[in-house]
Design a protein around this motif. Structure first.
Motif, PDB file in Angstrom:
ATOM      1  N   PHE A  47       7.739  26.432  44.065  1.00  0.00           N
ATOM      2  CA  PHE A  47       7.821  26.690  45.503  1.00  0.00           C
ATOM      3  C   PHE A  47       8.015  28.184  45.739  1.00  0.00           C
ATOM      4  O   PHE A  47       8.905  28.795  45.140  1.00  0.00           O
ATOM      5  CB  PHE A  47       9.006  25.945  46.129  1.00  0.00           C
ATOM      6  N   PHE A  48       7.203  28.741  46.624  1.00  0.00           N
ATOM      7  CA  PHE A  48       7.386  30.130  47.019  1.00  0.00           C
ATOM      8  C   PHE A  48       7.981  30.140  48.429  1.00  0.00           C
ATOM      9  O   PHE A  48       7.322  29.748  49.401  1.00  0.00           O
ATOM     10  CB  PHE A  48       6.061  30.892  46.973  1.00  0.00           C
ATOM     11  N   ALA A  49       9.259  30.549  48.502  1.00  0.00           N
ATOM     12  CA  ALA A  49      10.002  30.506  49.761  1.00  0.00           C
ATOM     13  C   ALA A  49      10.551  31.876  50.118  1.00  0.00           C
ATOM     14  O   ALA A  49      11.636  31.993  50.683  1.00  0.00           O
ATOM     15  CB  ALA A  49      11.141  29.489  49.654  1.00  0.00           C
ATOM     16  N   VAL A  50       9.790  32.918  49.795  1.00  0.00           N
ATOM     17  CA  VAL A  50      10.239  34.273  50.096  1.00  0.00           C
ATOM     18  C   VAL A  50       9.749  34.675  51.481  1.00  0.00           C
ATOM     19  O   VAL A  50       8.923  33.997  52.093  1.00  0.00           O
ATOM     20  CB  VAL A  50       9.729  35.278  49.040  1.00  0.00           C
ATOM     21  N   TRP A  83       6.516  39.161  54.028  1.00  0.00           N
ATOM     22  CA  TRP A  83       6.116  40.483  53.534  1.00  0.00           C
ATOM     23  C   TRP A  83       6.380  40.655  52.036  1.00  0.00           C
ATOM     24  O   TRP A  83       5.903  41.610  51.433  1.00  0.00           O
ATOM     25  CB  TRP A  83       6.818  41.581  54.327  1.00  0.00           C
ATOM     26  N   GLN A  84       7.148  39.731  51.442  1.00  0.00           N
ATOM     27  CA  GLN A  84       7.414  39.801  50.000  1.00  0.00           C
ATOM     28  C   GLN A  84       6.425  38.961  49.203  1.00  0.00           C
ATOM     29  O   GLN A  84       6.355  39.078  47.982  1.00  0.00           O
ATOM     30  CB  GLN A  84       8.834  39.310  49.714  1.00  0.00           C
ATOM     31  N   MET A  85       5.664  38.103  49.896  1.00  0.00           N
ATOM     32  CA  MET A  85       4.858  37.098  49.203  1.00  0.00           C
ATOM     33  C   MET A  85       3.821  37.717  48.266  1.00  0.00           C
ATOM     34  O   MET A  85       3.667  37.275  47.113  1.00  0.00           O
ATOM     35  CB  MET A  85       4.173  36.200  50.230  1.00  0.00           C
ATOM     36  N   LEU A 131       3.783  36.892  44.244  1.00  0.00           N
ATOM     37  CA  LEU A 131       2.672  36.140  43.660  1.00  0.00           C
ATOM     38  C   LEU A 131       1.976  36.947  42.562  1.00  0.00           C
ATOM     39  O   LEU A 131       1.656  36.414  41.494  1.00  0.00           O
ATOM     40  CB  LEU A 131       1.665  35.769  44.741  1.00  0.00           C
ATOM     41  N   LYS A 132       1.752  38.217  42.835  1.00  0.00           N
ATOM     42  CA  LYS A 132       1.093  39.044  41.829  1.00  0.00           C
ATOM     43  C   LYS A 132       1.981  39.247  40.605  1.00  0.00           C
ATOM     44  O   LYS A 132       1.483  39.396  39.481  1.00  0.00           O
ATOM     45  CB  LYS A 132       0.704  40.393  42.441  1.00  0.00           C
ATOM     46  N   TRP A 179      -4.410  36.842  46.266  1.00  0.00           N
ATOM     47  CA  TRP A 179      -3.244  37.288  45.515  1.00  0.00           C
ATOM     48  C   TRP A 179      -3.059  36.530  44.200  1.00  0.00           C
ATOM     49  O   TRP A 179      -2.421  37.037  43.283  1.00  0.00           O
ATOM     50  CB  TRP A 179      -1.988  37.130  46.366  1.00  0.00           C
ATOM     51  N   LEU A 180      -3.614  35.317  44.113  1.00  0.00           N
ATOM     52  CA  LEU A 180      -3.421  34.511  42.906  1.00  0.00           C
ATOM     53  C   LEU A 180      -4.659  34.467  42.011  1.00  0.00           C
ATOM     54  O   LEU A 180      -4.625  33.850  40.945  1.00  0.00           O
ATOM     55  CB  LEU A 180      -3.037  33.075  43.291  1.00  0.00           C
TER      56      LEU A 180
END
Length: 521
Positions: free
Chosen positions: A65-68, A71-73, A77-78, A106-107
């Protein structure tokens, strides 16, 4: 099954605690990461695995889960993509505003992509009462079923196509805040009725809980349940009529459906004293006229505009010479009382040339504290804008004292931008923007874009202008705060011709600094 949650903020943290507390997963199968170890203590005490190394945390997870913050995503991800196992792992975003195309960019790993889905719970997930919307993007049916089974253990879950995800977000994830607002208003009403403070919360919560349980158990027909407790001329119907007269149902529907409406092109323009005055401190009427011309152009292009103007004190100082020794507060009171009349008269006459009516809003810092004064002021500016009146805002220096004053009009403009829901705040000053060194150094250059989290304060001098109370540090503090709340801020040189139109419409590439907001559409 093992899950990793990147980001221990409100939503990611609530999900982790909810999964563990409700038995959706063993705590030892949940890993939470954050940039600062100190923010992970509450998860450790719940038996949840923690860490600050995102790359290490994602390796063994089945679901990541990406819950940032939005603007941090990209950076997160990178940072992790080369250790993600695209053939085995499911990537889930808890940020509905970031589009799938951005995830693909980004992925991307040599043309390959992981399985991707969105899952948007609300904060009640922490106690197992979430309403979660799931939208599979490239996730397979078994992966979507696995995700739904997990969230079903911490509330209820609905799977929707991607085009319905934002609507579901408004109804459930945003909707819990709207429900809280009703609870808050009910508590205030109970207090006005003279009920005991300790009992109000219990009564309100049980009433809301009972209402939800009733319509859920008997089939969703809330209007039928309302009819059961109302009689002609009775207390309940009188209360309902009063609520509807105040626009209760319309307000709820409007709040929920705002996601379907285009954002208002509403801006706040703050003009500093160093733009409006000459070197001798007198009002520069030519520059004021140029600013007015630009605002008129923007209004013609569809921008609702609020003007926050400095210059009253400087204007008053040029009109009267006081030989007596006055305190700083007395000087501000005297000069602003005189200068405000002159300044508003000028704005009135210049805008009237274009058939535009202006209205004066003199305010104080306490008017921005939550409460009746805040609501009254907000309502005033809303009705002015709806009536096509241009609000001209300044601090009421005649009654302000040091303890109750705004730091400067930069702070005032930021508060006004938040109050009226502006999409952008433009701060006009006497330099081209934020420099990467001293503006006086020929080697320094303007920083064109500042992202949330960028370290810029090291380059900024705390020096203030001779005619105003603010400085670049103050402007940047306001700008960074507003950007974190989703409002774009532009700092530009108000002495440059047509600068407002240029920076807002892209008519030319005039130098300026833009603080990029966190919201990603």
């Amino acid at each position: 099954m093992k899950v990793t949650i990147i980001g221990a903020g409100n939503m990611g943290g609530s999900a982790a605690l909810g999964f563990a507390a409700c038995g959706a997963l063993p705590a030892s199968c949940i890993t939470v990461t954050a940039r600062h170890a100190a923010s992970l203590e509450k998860f450790k005490s719940a038996g949840i695995l923690t860490g600050t190394d995102n790359r290490a945390a994602v390796k063994d997870a089945d679901i990541v889960f990406f819950a940032v913050k939005p603007w941090q995503m990209e950076d997160v991800l990178k940072e992790t993509r080369d250790v993600l196992d695209y053939g085995r792992q499911l990537v889930v975003s808890i940020a509905p505003g970031i589009k799938p195309e951005q995830f693909r960019e980004w992925l991307d790993k040599d043309g390959s992509m992981p399985s991707l889905a969105y899952a948007i719970p609300n904060t009640a997930i922490e106690i197992g009462e979430s309403m979660t919307y799931i939208s599979p993007v490239t996730a397979s049916e078994p992966q979507t079923a696995m995700l739904k089974e997990l969230f079903d253990k911490v509330g209820k879950t609905i799977v929707v196509p991607l085009e319905q995800l934002l609507s579901g977000t408004s109804l459930a994830s945003c909707g819990i805040a709207y429900a809280m607002r009703y609870i808050s208003a009910s508590a205030e009403g109970g207090a006005r009725l003279g009920l005991d403070g300790e009992q109000i919360g219990e009564a309100v919560c049980q009433t809301v809980r009972g209402a939800a349980a009733l319509v859920s158990a008997k089939g969703f027909d809330p209007e039928h349940e309302i009819d059961r407790v109302t009689t002609p001329n009775g207390l309940t119907i009188r209360g309902l009529d009063a609520m509807e007269e105040a626009g209760f149902s319309d307000a709820v529907v409007k709040g929920l459906t705002v996601i379907k409406q285009p954002r208002k092109r509403r801006i706040v323009v703050k003009v500093g004293s160093n733009v409006l005055t000459r070197a001798d401190g007198s009002l520069d009427t030519t520059r004021v006229s140029a600013i007015v011309d630009q605002i008129v152009t923007l209004r013609g292009a569809g921008y609702e505009t609020v003007l926050v103007t400095s210059g009253a004190v400087a204007c008053g100082r040029s009109l009267i010479r006081e030989d007596r020794k006055l305190s700083d507060v007395q000087q501000r009171q005297l000069y602003s009382a005189i200068g405000q009349v002159r300044l508003m008269d000028l704005y009135y006459r210049l805008f009237q040339n274009y058939g535009i009516t202006v209205g004066q809003v003199l305010t104080m810092k306490k008017n921005f504290d939550e409460g009746q004064e805040y609501n009254n002021q907000k309502s005033c500016m809303e009705v002015m804008l709806q009536s096509h009146v241009l609000p001209v805002v300044n601090e009421n220096d005649t009654v302000s004292i040091t303890e109750l004053m705004f730091t400067d009009n930069d702070e005032l403009s930021g508060l006004v931008a938040g109050m009226v829901g502006a999409e952008s705040l433009v701060i006009l000053t006497n330099v081209d923007g934020v420099y990467d060194g001293s503006p006086d150094d020929p080697a320094s250059s303007v920083i064109p874009r500042i992202l949330p989290g960028d370290a810029v304060k090291d380059h900024i001098s705390a020096k203030k202008s001779s005619s105003g109370r603010g400085g670049m540090l103050s402007k940047c503090n306001v700008a960074m705060k507003l950007a974190s709340e989703g409002i774009r801020v532009i700092i530009a040189n108000g002495n440059r011709e047509n600068i407002l139109v240029d920076v807002l419409t892209g008519a030319s590439e005039a130098e300026h600094t833009e603080f990029v907001p966190v919201t990603i559409e």
